[in-house]
Write a protein that holds these residues in place. Structure first.
Motif: not given
Length: 230
Positions: A10-14
């Motif tokens: 979460v929050g990594t853009g993955q």
């Protein structure tokens, strides 16, 4: 199909790949549930040693056993060595964030209260030096987190609480026998060498870890089946 847990990305853009996996569902493509054939199968009633053999492998397994052996070699009490053996247990295949708190909660039903307390508070204490016992801020943390990293307020608060607690030195000795450069680890020890220590300081449930109905059984089951979709 394995869909990664959101907490890890979460929050990594993955993408978790959830939409792609749902689109592929069919007779020959289902979500992972139960035993992952890529992992060693756990016994029906797994023991702590079984987790060390089949789940707490790689860097984390070596780290825990090396830390415990350091404590024993230094002549520390077995209770301290047991805390060293378990201090990063959450990191293996449960969760890394706030691992001291997760790990303490996970082991609490099975160990002396002092051991679980030391596992929890080692997380905060490792960021704060204690010159009286020769503990300095780990140099590797500058490499890991950056030289300008400042521990958050909750860790500072918990470290201050720990300093005035009767079990302070138990948690502090865990930080002293911790290993902060992972390239300094020795070869993987044989978990069996800790069988007697575990036998004296870990209350192994007859039903097996994960199946005894304890408040933390679900955490052990998650380590048995870490890739379950739901």
């Amino acid at each position: 199909m394995i869909v990664p847990a959101p907490v890890g990305i979460v929050g990594t853009g993955q993408s978790t790949g959830e939409h792609e996996a749902l689109a592929r569902l069919g007779p020959d493509a289902v979500m992972m549930m139960g035993d992952n054939p890529a992992l060693p199968r756990m016994p029906e009633a797994p023991t702590l040693l079984d987790f060390f053999r089949h789940r707490l492998t790689g860097i984390t397994g070596r780290h825990l056993m090396s830390s415990a052996q350091r404590a024993l070699d230094a002549g520390h009490d077995e209770k301290v060595a047991m805390a060293c053996l378990l201090h990063d247990i959450s990191n293996a295949c449960l969760i890394r964030a706030d691992h001291g708190y997760w790990g303490a909660q996970m082991i609490a039903p099975y160990v002396d209260e002092e051991i679980a307390w030391a596992v929890q508070y080692h997380q905060a204490l490792r960021y704060f030096p204690d010159e009286s016992v020769g503990y300095a801020y780990p140099e590797s943390y500058d490499r890991f987190f950056g030289a300008d990293f400042v521990p958050p307020d909750y860790l500072r608060r918990d470290a201050e609480h720990a300093r005035s607690h009767r079990w302070y030195m138990t948690a502090r000795i865990v930080t002293i026998n911790d290993i902060y450069f992972f390239d300094d680890l020795e070869a993987m020890p044989d978990p069996e060498m800790f069988a007697d220590l575990i036998g004296r300081h870990f209350r192994q449930p007859e039903q097996g870890l994960g199946f005894d109905g304890s408040p933390t059984a679900h955490m052990w089951r998650t380590m048995i089946w870490p890739n379950n979709f739901l």
